[in-house]
Design an enzyme around this catalytic site. Structure first.
Site, short mmCIF file in Angstrom:
data_model
loop_
_atom_site.label_atom_id
_atom_site.label_comp_id
_atom_site.label_asym_id
_atom_site.label_seq_id
_atom_site.Cartn_x
_atom_site.Cartn_y
_atom_site.Cartn_z
N LYS A 387 0.60 -1.21 0.33
CA LYS A 387 -0.59 -0.11 -0.04
C LYS A 387 0.68 1.47 -0.27
O LYS A 387 0.95 2.24 -0.62
CB LYS A 387 -1.11 -0.31 1.24
N GLY A 452 -4.83 -4.08 4.90
CA GLY A 452 -3.86 -5.08 3.83
C GLY A 452 -4.69 -6.71 4.61
O GLY A 452 -4.98 -7.49 3.24
N ARG A 453 -5.58 -6.85 5.61
CA ARG A 453 -5.63 -8.72 5.41
C ARG A 453 -7.38 -8.48 5.50
O ARG A 453 -8.21 -9.35 4.84
CB ARG A 453 -6.18 -8.60 7.06
N GLU A 539 -4.75 -10.30 13.49
CA GLU A 539 -4.28 -8.64 13.67
C GLU A 539 -5.53 -7.66 14.41
O GLU A 539 -5.18 -6.43 14.51
CB GLU A 539 -4.27 -8.65 12.48
N HIS A 570 -5.01 -36.27 13.15
CA HIS A 570 -2.78 -36.89 13.80
C HIS A 570 -2.32 -35.90 13.99
O HIS A 570 -0.94 -36.67 14.23
CB HIS A 570 -2.60 -38.21 13.11
N LYS A 695 9.24 -3.10 13.72
CA LYS A 695 9.98 -2.68 12.57
C LYS A 695 11.10 -1.74 12.48
O LYS A 695 11.72 -1.49 11.89
CB LYS A 695 8.42 -2.27 11.90
#
Length: 777
Positions: A387, A452-453, A539, A570, A695
């Site tokens: 973005k 974004g998500r 998030e 399993h 970040k």
């Protein structure tokens, strides 16, 4: 001697200053004696029981402040001593509203008396009188004393007061509806699912349907009364109004002052005859959102159709058959989830013949190697998704891909213009252009009101998916998501699939205190769904503060994980059945994308799969008790090891078949489920400030590594542990700076060669047999 008017905020400051922490009661509160200078002015009688309770800090823990005297001098030079004591343990139950109102309305008496209940039924009495004739003479000296004592008390009394108290009243946990659910939990604790599942009326009510999607929630630890209480909570929290606000483009992302309009990305386009009417209009910041969305969708269709038809080709004139989508987080997880769904869908198989789609997300160079291996750069289109066009990992990988293209075709600027596409916000246009990308034809925008998500329905998913499968299949995905959008905004809350799932999520997390949940799709094509739900939910709702600017005092934000069945059975189902209790979400389909019937097998492979889908929720709900084990002849010493308590909640979600359309439905269900929980909790499900600190620290570490590589100096980080760890890494990795490796770069040697050694090239011309899968010349 006459006394000055006594401001209640001063005289009762020791009491009222803590009201923000205990609106009704103030507990374990130590006070200092009033200044000796003020003692002649009023009478304070303290009757207490000796106590050794220490002054408490703002976190309710013992303060490290020592006993002692504090001396100040006011502006007039009048000194006074305040001795801080810790000998008074006061437990008060106060009713101060009438007193406060009297003061606020200017009602002052010549004699003020406040009685306060103590633990030992003794009282504190504060008495004072006023002689109006002498008021002016004492006013200035009184104000000076008040300021000095208030400053002293500010170091002792936790901050808060009236404003903090008012904010706390806004917490959903203080509402009668929340309290009712807390009381109701004690009733649910006395029930067991094996009994609840026998209730026919309950069973007949606990399901919902829409457009082929079937939700059964009868295996939740809830009754019809539970659901009524949850709907009461939803009404109290204005859930429907918040849902409407989201769809209408209100700026419900309050920390970033943004609208939240991922639903607009799949909005239905009105008929051409209605294009000049207000129908379908959605205005945000003066712009018609829907017009912009449809404009970008048209651009996606034109571009991807042109690439697939061969009208748009690479720098050397070759057809573009390979797509590498470079992005991370929401720029990757959503599109990859959709890609995996369509990879084995019959229409997707036909339309993707001859094409390859890979995702490059991790900054790990191994991911670069895997993404590029066996691909011909001359036939590869790079899609950069960011973005801001500044995401560190994405931009490093983007520069790596650009170098990969240049290594084979030369560093002509047209190489980038013909082989690199950008999906970014319009505010990043200059950065995109500086990278060398053709912003007229190879730039696709998305908007600040798309997180974004939540962006897979935008160009973020539209470009790579349409390049591989064709725009028409991507459009069916959008239509499926839109179907759930319409259901979510229009269906009654009691029949609303995402609302029911969201309210039960709140019930399980905040009341039953189940801190994790499992997403269990019984379809291998949904193998990437749990990872997408992880980001989407964790998030979004991994927050600590409400919209009122105060920390939550109730559990929010589950840990999400999962695995396709029957693989998960399993792997971690042992824990689900006998370890800690986790709500489970089973997702299945009436028909398989590809069913198998093997000779001699009584059931199809899909029936075998679905047998497990139906059995596991009942096993979790019922469990197996000791009597049942004894009836089977299990020895007594093994009974305890083989007993299943059961009473473990789950729901089952069924759809007709996994297609592009149902995949869109599934995506929208989980997006809206996440929003519902955030709306109830009063948190912002649409920002993600928690990722920023890491970040920033990563940039600091990069600078340390650069200095160490170039100068050979020891790293001095912010703490000894990090310094030791970084120095160990530098000393043992022996990595040279990048510029010393350019002459012969062993890191990309495999990637550079393997595509030339292939025995099987992608099919060309009309080698393809699928009806819609033919490649045009």
């Amino acid at each position: 001697m006459h006394q000055p008017i006594m401001n209640y905020r001063f005289v009762l400051g020791l009491i009222l200053g803590s009201s923000g922490f205990f609106p009704q009661q103030i507990q374990c509160f130590s006070i200092s004696s009033v200044t000796s200078h003020l003692r002649p002015m009023h009478e304070s009688t303290l009757k207490t029981t000796p106590s050794s309770t220490s002054l408490y800090s703002s976190k309710g823990k013992a303060s490290s402040r020592r006993k002692g005297a504090f001396k100040r001098t006011n502006k007039q030079g009048n000194g006074f001593d305040s001795t801080l004591t810790t000998e008074i343990d006061v437990h008060m139950d106060m009713k101060i509203n009438s007193l406060q109102n009297d003061f606020d309305h200017g009602k002052q008496s010549h004699h003020i008396k406040q009685n306060i209940q103590l633990k030992n039924e003794k009282t504190i009495s504060i008495q004072g009188g006023v002689d109006e004739g002498h008021h002016q003479g004492h006013h200035q000296r009184y104000q000076n004393h008040q300021k000095a004592v208030s400053k002293l008390l500010s170091h002792i009394i936790p901050p808060g007061g009236k404003d903090s108290n008012n904010k706390k009243k806004n917490l959903v946990s203080t509402t009668p509806e929340w309290k009712a659910l807390e009381r109701h939990k004690t009733q649910i604790d006395q029930t067991h699912l094996r009994d609840l599942l026998q209730d026919q009326e309950r069973s007949d009510e606990m399901f919902a349907m829409h457009d082929g999607v079937y939700l059964d929630y009868s295996r939740q630890r809830a009754t019809l009364d539970t659901m009524d209480l949850l709907y009461d909570l939803a009404e109290k929290q204005g859930l429907k109004q918040k849902m409407d606000a989201m769809f209408n483009g209100d700026k419900i992302n309050w920390t970033e002052d943004r609208a939240v309009l991922h639903t607009a990305l799949r909005g239905e386009r009105p008929p051409i005859t209605d294009s000049i009417s207000k129908e379908g209009k959605l205005i945000v910041d003066g712009d018609d959102v829907m017009d912009e969305v449809w404009e970008v969708l048209d651009q996606i269709k034109y571009f991807t159709d042109s690439v697939r038809s061969g009208a748009i080709r690479g720098f050397t004139g070759k057809r573009l058959r390979n797509i590498i989508s470079v992005g991370i987080g929401g720029s990757y997880l959503g599109p990859e989830f959709l890609h995996e769904c369509l990879k084995t869908e019959p229409e997707g198989i036909n339309k993707s013949l001859g094409y390859t789609l890979r995702f490059l997300s991790n900054v790990d160079p191994v991911d670069v190697e895997r993404a590029c291996a066996d691909l011909d750069p001359e036939e590869t289109l790079i899609v950069i998704v960011s973005k801001t066009f500044t995401t560190a990992e994405t931009m490093l990988n983007a520069r790596t891909m650009r170098q990969w293209l240049w290594d084979f075709m030369g560093d002509d600027k047209e190489v980038v213009r013909k082989h690199v596409v950008a999906v970014s916000s319009i505010s990043s246009l200059e950065k995109v252009e500086a990278f060398g990308i053709d912003t007229e034809n190879y730039f696709f925008r998305f908007w600040d009101w798309v997180g974004g998500r939540y962006s897979v329905c935008s160009a973020v998913g539209g470009i790579p998916i349409s390049l591989l499968y064709g725009f028409e299949l991507f459009e069916k995905f959008l239509q499926g998501a839109h179907s759930i959008d319409e259901h979510f905004i229009n269906a009654p809350l009691r029949k609303n699939i995402p609302v029911i799932m969201g309210l039960l999520g709140v019930w399980n997390m905040s009341f039953l205190e189940y801190t994790a949940r499992a997403t269990l799709p019984y379809s291998e094509a949904l193998l990437k769904l749990p990872a997408h739900i992880q980001q989407l939910d964790m998030e979004s709702n991994g927050k600590k503060a409400t919209r009122f600017g105060i920390n939550v005092d109730y559990p929010v934000g589950e840990v999400d994980f999962g695995e396709p069945g029957t693989n998960g059975q399993h792997s971690f189902f042992q824990l689900l059945h006998m370890g800690q209790v986790l709500p489970c979400e089973f997702i299945g389909f009436l028909k398989s994308q590809h069913d198998l019937c093997i000779d001699g097998e009584p059931l199809s492979s899909h029936d075998e799969l679905m047998a497990n889908f139906f059995a596991q929720p009942d096993a979790l709900a019922y469990g197996k008790n000791a009597d049942e084990l004894r009836a089977e002849g299990i020895s007594e010493d093994l009974i305890i090891h083989r007993t299943f308590e059961g009473n473990r909640p789950s729901f089952s979600l069924l759809a007709p078949k996994l297609t592009a359309y149902s995949c869109g439905q599934l995506l929208a269900i989980y997006e809206h489920r996440t929003a519902v929980q955030g709306f109830i909790w009063d948190i912002n499900s649409f920002d993600q400030w928690g990722v920023e600190l890491g970040k920033k620290l990563a940039n600091d570490v990069k600078n340390h590594l650069l200095d160490a590589r170039n100068n050979g100096e020891k790293i001095q980080a912010d703490n000894p542990a990090t310094s030791r760890l970084l120095n160990y890494y530098v000393e043992n990795s022996k990595q040279l700076p990048c510029e010393d490796l350019w002459d012969a770069n062993p890191l990309t040697s495999v990637t550079r060669k393997t595509h030339l050694d292939r025995e099987h090239l992608p099919p060309i011309g009309h080698d393809l047999k699928g009806g819609d899968g033919k490649l045009a010349q």
